[in-house]
Scaffold this motif. Structure first.
Motif, PDB file in Angstrom:
ATOM      1  N   GLY A 164       0.855  -1.181   0.000  1.00 13.50           N
ATOM      2  CA  GLY A 164       0.000   0.000   0.000  1.00 13.50           C
ATOM      3  C   GLY A 164       0.886   1.223   0.000  1.00 13.50           C
ATOM      4  N   PRO A 165       0.269   2.396  -0.207  1.00 12.93           N
ATOM      5  CA  PRO A 165       1.061   3.619  -0.325  1.00 12.93           C
ATOM      6  C   PRO A 165       1.993   3.804   0.875  1.00 12.93           C
ATOM      7  N   GLY A 166       3.266   4.004   0.587  1.00 15.09           N
ATOM      8  CA  GLY A 166       4.232   4.279   1.654  1.00 15.09           C
ATOM      9  C   GLY A 166       4.843   3.038   2.266  1.00 15.09           C
ATOM     10  N   TYR A 167       4.158   1.915   2.176  1.00 13.70           N
ATOM     11  CA  TYR A 167       4.611   0.700   2.872  1.00 13.70           C
ATOM     12  C   TYR A 167       4.629  -0.459   1.862  1.00 13.70           C
ATOM     13  N   GLN A 168       5.431  -0.301   0.815  1.00 10.52           N
ATOM     14  CA  GLN A 168       5.387  -1.232  -0.328  1.00 10.52           C
ATOM     15  C   GLN A 168       6.364  -2.388  -0.115  1.00 10.52           C
ATOM     16  N   GLU A 169       6.127  -3.129   0.947  1.00  7.54           N
ATOM     17  CA  GLU A 169       7.089  -4.170   1.338  1.00  7.54           C
ATOM     18  C   GLU A 169       7.065  -5.383   0.418  1.00  7.54           C
ATOM     19  N   SER A 209       8.253  10.818  -1.536  1.00  2.82           N
ATOM     20  CA  SER A 209       7.250  10.289  -0.606  1.00  2.82           C
ATOM     21  C   SER A 209       7.747  10.568   0.811  1.00  2.82           C
ATOM     22  N   LYS A 210       6.813  10.921   1.691  1.00  7.80           N
ATOM     23  CA  LYS A 210       7.211  11.325   3.042  1.00  7.80           C
ATOM     24  C   LYS A 210       6.384  10.572   4.084  1.00  7.80           C
ATOM     25  N   ILE A 211       7.049  10.038   5.097  1.00  6.19           N
ATOM     26  CA  ILE A 211       6.342   9.469   6.254  1.00  6.19           C
ATOM     27  C   ILE A 211       6.923  10.089   7.517  1.00  6.19           C
ATOM     28  N   THR A 212       6.038  10.481   8.436  1.00  6.61           N
ATOM     29  CA  THR A 212       6.477  10.860   9.782  1.00  6.61           C
ATOM     30  C   THR A 212       6.121   9.692  10.702  1.00  6.61           C
ATOM     31  N   PHE A 213       7.140   9.074  11.230  1.00  8.81           N
ATOM     32  CA  PHE A 213       6.936   7.884  12.076  1.00  8.81           C
ATOM     33  C   PHE A 213       6.502   8.335  13.468  1.00  8.81           C
ATOM     34  N   GLU A 226       0.300   8.102   6.783  1.00 11.30           N
ATOM     35  CA  GLU A 226      -0.080   7.413   5.541  1.00 11.30           C
ATOM     36  C   GLU A 226       0.014   8.446   4.418  1.00 11.30           C
ATOM     37  N   PRO A 227       0.955   8.264   3.487  1.00 11.75           N
ATOM     38  CA  PRO A 227       1.163   9.293   2.456  1.00 11.75           C
ATOM     39  C   PRO A 227      -0.083   9.617   1.645  1.00 11.75           C
TER      40      PRO A 227
END
Ligand code: PUT
Length: 301
Positions: free
Chosen positions: A127-132, A232-236, A187-188
């Motif tokens: 899914g967006p941001g977490y394309q494992e 793409s940006k994620i704030t953890f 979630e981007p």
């Protein structure tokens, strides 16, 4: 009433912002491990894939170069030295290359530096941001419980934490503490979606349902990765926490600060509590076969 008290274990979760330099991140992890050890911790959890930025924001071939084989892995060897020197248990998360396969893996290092073996992440998100799924094969080790110097521990990785089956499988094999290294944040595709409270409650449920303490370590910081479609940006969101055997949170970090959380548990007392509550006596595995299906249908149409 004798609750069989006695076997006390201190667990720790560390939380930090990753740079994209493995040597910086390993140095930060070591500094926080030493701080946890000073606070008396016996089992110390570092966050998921702590060697660098969370590269799964993008599907990039060049990122496969970050994978390293399990054997003679320099980061694991470094953590073995630290574990042995301090007498602490260290699960070490890493991006594993195994011939043409790749896994999101964790090596469990015992307090004398012995490598007790590997767990490979079973549930791989997408899914967006977490394309494992672009990087990792689904793990083939199955769920495990590792016998360490201080406790039998179950270690699963990030997305595994959303599956009660994972926690139950580890508890059934005798895991006395569950540990989840994590990388999760914004979630981007949806700036209004914040999963932090949901994330905590789901794992608190695993602790309470299995009557075991649970440790979750998540990173903090904002990471920007160049993707095929721009940045793409994620704030953890951090919020690393330690829960007790009824799911109660006993230590928690915030969403911004580097942290070392420590909590002590009496595993013999918790064992008595677990046995007394009766959930493992009253399980009905003969009725759970539907859990082996994807669609809930025991007979196929
Ligand atoms: N670490 C995976 C999290 C997925 C959130 N959508």
């Amino acid at each position: 009433m004798d609750n069989g008290g006695g076997r006390k274990v201190k667990v720790a979760a560390v939380q930090f912002a990753c740079t994209d330099s493995p040597s910086d991140n390993i140095a930060t992890a070591e500094r926080l491990i030493r701080e946890a050890h000073k606070k008396g911790a016996n089992i110390i959890l570092i966050q998921e894939l702590f060697e660098g930025h969370y590269f799964c924001q993008a599907q990039r071939e060049d990122f496969f170069k970050r994978a390293k084989p399990y054997k003679n892995n320099p980061t694991i060897q470094k953590m073995q030295e630290i574990a042995k020197e301090l007498g602490v248990v260290l699960p070490v998360s890493f991006f594993e290359e195994a011939n043409n396969a790749h896994y999101n893996s964790i090596a469990i290092i015992d307090a004398d530096g012995t490598d007790l073996g590997l767990y490979r992440k079973s549930h791989i998100p997408d899914g967006p941001g977490y394309q494992e799924k672009y990087y990792f094969n689904p793990g083939d080790t199955g769920f495990k419980a590792f016998t360490t110097k201080y406790a039998k521990i179950g270690v699963a990785i990030c997305w595994d934490q959303w599956f009660p089956e994972t926690a139950r499988a580890m508890a059934l094999q005798g895991a006395e503490i569950l540990l989840y290294p994590t990388a999760i944040g914004s979630e981007p595709q949806d700036s209004g979606l914040d999963s932090c409270e949901h994330w905590k409650r789901v794992m608190q449920g695993h602790a309470g349902a299995n009557l075991v303490p649970l440790v979750a370590s998540n990173r903090i910081g904002t990471e920007i990765i160049k993707t095929e479609h721009g940045d793409s940006k994620i704030t953890f969101y951090g919020n690393s926490f330690i829960a007790g055997p009824t799911g109660e949170i006993v230590a928690i970090a915030n969403n911004k600060e580097e942290s070392v959380l420590v909590a002590e548990f009496d595993l013999d007392q918790i064992k008595s509590q677990r046995y007394g509550w009766g959930v493992f006596r009253d399980r009905r595995p003969d009725l759970y076969k539907v859990l082996l299906t994807l669609d809930g249908q025991m007979e196929k149409p």
